[in-house]
Design a protein around this motif. Structure first.
Motif, PDB file in Angstrom:
ATOM      1  N   LEU B  12      66.017  65.506 -28.020  1.00 42.66           N
ATOM      2  CA  LEU B  12      65.266  64.317 -27.607  1.00 42.66           C
ATOM      3  C   LEU B  12      64.916  63.456 -28.817  1.00 42.66           C
ATOM      4  CD1 LEU B  12      63.844  62.762 -25.329  1.00 42.66           C
ATOM      5  CD2 LEU B  12      61.778  64.057 -25.851  1.00 42.66           C
ATOM      6  N   LEU B  13      64.457  64.084 -29.872  1.00 44.28           N
ATOM      7  CA  LEU B  13      64.122  63.345 -31.090  1.00 44.28           C
ATOM      8  C   LEU B  13      65.323  62.581 -31.617  1.00 44.28           C
ATOM      9  CD1 LEU B  13      61.867  65.835 -33.088  1.00 44.28           C
ATOM     10  CD2 LEU B  13      61.220  63.633 -32.078  1.00 44.28           C
ATOM     11  N   VAL B  14      66.474  63.257 -31.625  1.00 45.17           N
ATOM     12  CA  VAL B  14      67.696  62.605 -32.089  1.00 45.17           C
ATOM     13  C   VAL B  14      68.002  61.402 -31.212  1.00 45.17           C
ATOM     14  CG1 VAL B  14      70.180  62.883 -32.296  1.00 45.17           C
ATOM     15  CG2 VAL B  14      68.654  64.654 -33.163  1.00 45.17           C
ATOM     16  N   ASP B  15      67.875  61.584 -29.879  1.00 43.43           N
ATOM     17  CA  ASP B  15      68.096  60.473 -28.952  1.00 43.43           C
ATOM     18  C   ASP B  15      67.151  59.311 -29.238  1.00 43.43           C
ATOM     19  OD1 ASP B  15      70.067  61.791 -27.693  1.00 43.43           O
ATOM     20  OD2 ASP B  15      69.060  61.996 -25.768  1.00 43.43           O
ATOM     21  N   LEU B  16      65.909  59.633 -29.520  1.00 47.19           N
ATOM     22  CA  LEU B  16      64.895  58.596 -29.669  1.00 47.19           C
ATOM     23  C   LEU B  16      64.960  57.883 -31.008  1.00 47.19           C
ATOM     24  CD1 LEU B  16      61.632  60.205 -28.206  1.00 47.19           C
ATOM     25  CD2 LEU B  16      63.206  58.597 -27.121  1.00 47.19           C
ATOM     26  N   LEU B  17      65.135  58.646 -32.075  1.00 45.88           N
ATOM     27  CA  LEU B  17      64.895  58.104 -33.414  1.00 45.88           C
ATOM     28  C   LEU B  17      66.063  58.136 -34.369  1.00 45.88           C
ATOM     29  CD1 LEU B  17      61.509  59.983 -33.968  1.00 45.88           C
ATOM     30  CD2 LEU B  17      61.827  57.674 -33.060  1.00 45.88           C
ATOM     31  N   ALA B  18      67.069  58.970 -34.083  1.00 47.37           N
ATOM     32  CA  ALA B  18      68.056  59.245 -35.118  1.00 47.37           C
ATOM     33  C   ALA B  18      69.172  58.227 -35.177  1.00 47.37           C
ATOM     34  CB  ALA B  18      68.632  60.648 -34.927  1.00 47.37           C
ATOM     35  N   ASP B  19      68.831  56.996 -35.490  1.00 49.20           N
ATOM     36  CA  ASP B  19      69.871  56.044 -35.810  1.00 49.20           C
ATOM     37  C   ASP B  19      69.404  55.159 -36.951  1.00 49.20           C
ATOM     38  OD1 ASP B  19      68.061  54.541 -34.303  1.00 49.20           O
ATOM     39  OD2 ASP B  19      69.611  53.033 -34.027  1.00 49.20           O
ATOM     40  N   LYS B  20      70.253  54.239 -37.319  1.00 51.58           N
ATOM     41  CA  LYS B  20      70.018  53.494 -38.559  1.00 51.58           C
ATOM     42  C   LYS B  20      68.753  52.653 -38.536  1.00 51.58           C
ATOM     43  CE  LYS B  20      72.713  50.683 -41.794  1.00 51.58           C
ATOM     44  NZ  LYS B  20      73.932  49.866 -41.966  1.00 51.58           N
ATOM     45  N   TRP B  21      68.386  52.102 -37.395  1.00 57.29           N
ATOM     46  CA  TRP B  21      67.357  51.051 -37.392  1.00 57.29           C
ATOM     47  C   TRP B  21      66.057  51.380 -36.691  1.00 57.29           C
ATOM     48  CZ3 TRP B  21      68.008  47.804 -40.996  1.00 57.29           C
ATOM     49  CH2 TRP B  21      69.297  47.397 -41.380  1.00 57.29           C
ATOM     50  N   THR B  22      66.017  52.431 -35.888  1.00 58.84           N
ATOM     51  CA  THR B  22      64.820  52.694 -35.081  1.00 58.84           C
ATOM     52  C   THR B  22      63.558  52.858 -35.932  1.00 58.84           C
ATOM     53  OG1 THR B  22      66.168  53.742 -33.396  1.00 58.84           O
ATOM     54  CG2 THR B  22      63.816  54.201 -33.350  1.00 58.84           C
ATOM     55  N   LEU B  23      63.660  53.634 -36.986  1.00 59.48           N
ATOM     56  CA  LEU B  23      62.492  53.856 -37.840  1.00 59.48           C
ATOM     57  C   LEU B  23      61.996  52.562 -38.477  1.00 59.48           C
ATOM     58  CD1 LEU B  23      61.913  56.764 -37.505  1.00 59.48           C
ATOM     59  CD2 LEU B  23      62.589  57.199 -39.852  1.00 59.48           C
ATOM     60  N   PRO B  24      62.862  51.783 -39.132  1.00 60.20           N
ATOM     61  CA  PRO B  24      62.432  50.501 -39.673  1.00 60.20           C
ATOM     62  C   PRO B  24      61.819  49.570 -38.620  1.00 60.20           C
ATOM     63  CG  PRO B  24      64.548  51.091 -40.602  1.00 60.20           C
ATOM     64  CD  PRO B  24      64.218  52.133 -39.593  1.00 60.20           C
ATOM     65  N   ILE B  25      62.401  49.551 -37.420  1.00 60.84           N
ATOM     66  CA  ILE B  25      61.872  48.694 -36.371  1.00 60.84           C
ATOM     67  C   ILE B  25      60.462  49.135 -35.981  1.00 60.84           C
ATOM     68  CG2 ILE B  25      62.086  48.097 -33.933  1.00 60.84           C
ATOM     69  CD1 ILE B  25      65.110  48.034 -34.318  1.00 60.84           C
ATOM     70  N   LEU B  26      60.324  50.414 -35.738  1.00 60.59           N
ATOM     71  CA  LEU B  26      59.002  50.945 -35.407  1.00 60.59           C
ATOM     72  C   LEU B  26      58.008  50.640 -36.521  1.00 60.59           C
ATOM     73  CD1 LEU B  26      59.054  52.057 -32.696  1.00 60.59           C
ATOM     74  CD2 LEU B  26      59.477  54.335 -33.581  1.00 60.59           C
ATOM     75  N   GLY B  27      58.451  50.799 -37.742  1.00 60.85           N
ATOM     76  CA  GLY B  27      57.591  50.489 -38.879  1.00 60.85           C
ATOM     77  C   GLY B  27      57.176  49.038 -38.905  1.00 60.85           C
ATOM     78  N   ALA B  28      58.159  48.155 -38.713  1.00 63.95           N
ATOM     79  CA  ALA B  28      57.867  46.724 -38.741  1.00 63.95           C
ATOM     80  C   ALA B  28      56.949  46.327 -37.598  1.00 63.95           C
ATOM     81  CB  ALA B  28      59.176  45.936 -38.660  1.00 63.95           C
ATOM     82  N   LEU B  29      57.141  46.961 -36.449  1.00 68.39           N
ATOM     83  CA  LEU B  29      56.299  46.661 -35.299  1.00 68.39           C
ATOM     84  C   LEU B  29      54.847  47.044 -35.557  1.00 68.39           C
ATOM     85  CD1 LEU B  29      57.913  47.499 -31.850  1.00 68.39           C
ATOM     86  CD2 LEU B  29      56.741  45.447 -32.571  1.00 68.39           C
ATOM     87  N   CYS B  30      54.672  48.157 -36.231  1.00 69.91           N
ATOM     88  CA  CYS B  30      53.317  48.651 -36.482  1.00 69.91           C
ATOM     89  C   CYS B  30      52.602  47.839 -37.561  1.00 69.91           C
ATOM     90  CB  CYS B  30      53.354  50.123 -36.858  1.00 69.91           C
ATOM     91  SG  CYS B  30      53.760  51.201 -35.467  1.00 69.91           S
ATOM     92  N   GLU B  31      53.399  47.154 -38.387  1.00 72.66           N
ATOM     93  CA  GLU B  31      52.811  46.334 -39.436  1.00 72.66           C
ATOM     94  C   GLU B  31      51.828  45.324 -38.876  1.00 72.66           C
ATOM     95  OE1 GLU B  31      54.837  44.614 -43.015  1.00 72.66           O
ATOM     96  OE2 GLU B  31      56.565  45.380 -41.934  1.00 72.66           O
ATOM     97  N   ASN B  32      52.213  44.719 -37.765  1.00 70.06           N
ATOM     98  CA  ASN B  32      51.376  43.660 -37.207  1.00 70.06           C
ATOM     99  C   ASN B  32      50.473  44.190 -36.085  1.00 70.06           C
ATOM    100  OD1 ASN B  32      50.477  41.017 -37.225  1.00 70.06           O
ATOM    101  ND2 ASN B  32      51.892  40.387 -35.608  1.00 70.06           N
ATOM    102  N   GLY B  33      49.955  45.370 -36.261  1.00 72.17           N
ATOM    103  CA  GLY B  33      49.045  45.919 -35.266  1.00 72.17           C
ATOM    104  C   GLY B  33      49.724  46.330 -33.983  1.00 72.17           C
TER     105      GLY B  33
END
Lengths: 120, 120
Positions: B12-33
Motif C-alpha cells: 500500500l505504501l508503495v502504491d501511495l508514495l513510491a514514485d518520483k513526485w508524490t513526496l515533493p508534492i505532498l511537501g509543497a502542499l504542506c508548505e502553505n498550510g
DNA sequence: CCGTATCCGTTGGGATACTG
DNA sequence: CAGTATCCCAACGGATACGG
C-alpha cells in the motif's frame, strides 16, 4: 514548512526506497535478524523475480544500506546483511508501516468512494 | 519481524508514495498550510511537468489523501487540500525526511566508496 | 547456489500543443 | 487558470535461458 534541504532529502529517499521491491526486501532482510541469503530472500518475497532482487540488492549495497558477504567455503554462499545505517532506517520505516496498517481500511474506502462517484 | 499484514502495508505504501513526485508534492502542499492551487504547486516544485503533477494529484485524490476544491467564482480556480488522513502522514514522513537529512552525507560517502572500489 | 544476459511488453514521464 | 491529448523515448520489470 519544507526547506530546500528537505527537497534534497526527499529526492534521496525516492532514490533509496521508492520502487516496487525495496521495502519488501528490507523487511524480509530484517526478519532474520538482518541477514539472509539470496535464494532464501527470494523465497521469502512473494512474486519477486531474480532480476529485480539482484538489481535491488545491488542498489542497496551501493548506497551502503546492506553489505554482501561471500563465503567460499565449499558450496558458494552469499549472505546479505543490513548495515548499521540500514538498521537506523527501521524505526522511521516501521512508523510508516504502522500508519499504513492503521489506515489501510480508510484508504480502501476512499478508493471505493471515488469509484462509485465516477459511476454516477 | 514482518508479518503478512506488514507486506500488505508495504504494498500500500508503495502504491501511495513510491514514485518520483508524490513526496515533493505532498511537501509543497504542506508548505502553505495544506492548501495550494495547481499552478502555484507547479511553480513550487522544480522540474515537474503538468502531466506528472496532474496524474499524481489524481492518484492522491483517489486515495483520499488530498481533496480538490473548485471555485467557479469569476476566474476558474482549483485548490488542493491535504485531508485529515493526509495530514496524519506528515509525522511519519517527516521522521523519514529527518533521517535522510541526517544520513545524506553517509550515503554519498558510501556511493563514492563503491565507485572507487569498482575502479580498482 | 548465485547470479548475468537477453528478449520484450508495459509503464513513467518529459515536451509540446490544444481546450474550457 | 487548470487541465487534457498526443507523441515519443527511456526505464522497469517479468520470463527465460545460460554461466561460474
Amino acid at each position: 514548512m519544507a526547506t530546500e534541504q528537505d527537497f534534497a532529502a526527499m529526492r534521496l529517499l525516492v532514490d533509496l526506497l521508492a520502487d516496487k521491491w525495496t521495502l519488501p526486501i528490507l523487511g524480509a532482510l530484517c526478519e532474520n535478524g538482518g541477514r539472509q541469503r539470496f535464494n532464501a530472500l527470494k523465497r521469502g518475497i512473494a512474486g519477486i523475480s531474480q532480476k529485480s532482487l539482484a538489481s535491488c540488492l545491488k542498489r542497496l549495497e551501493f548506497n551502503g544500506l546492506i553489505e554482501r558477504i561471500v563465503a567460499t567455503k565449499g558450496q558458494l554462499s552469499v549472505e546479505y546483511r543490513v548495515t548499521a545505517i540500514g538498521h537506523s532506517l527501521e524505526l522511521p520505516i516501521n512508523a510508516l508501516i504502522l500508519w499504513s496498517n492503521q489506515n489501510i481500511d480508510v484508504i480502501m474506502a476512499a478508493r471505493e468512494a471515488s469509484r462509485s462517484a465516477t459511476l454516477t
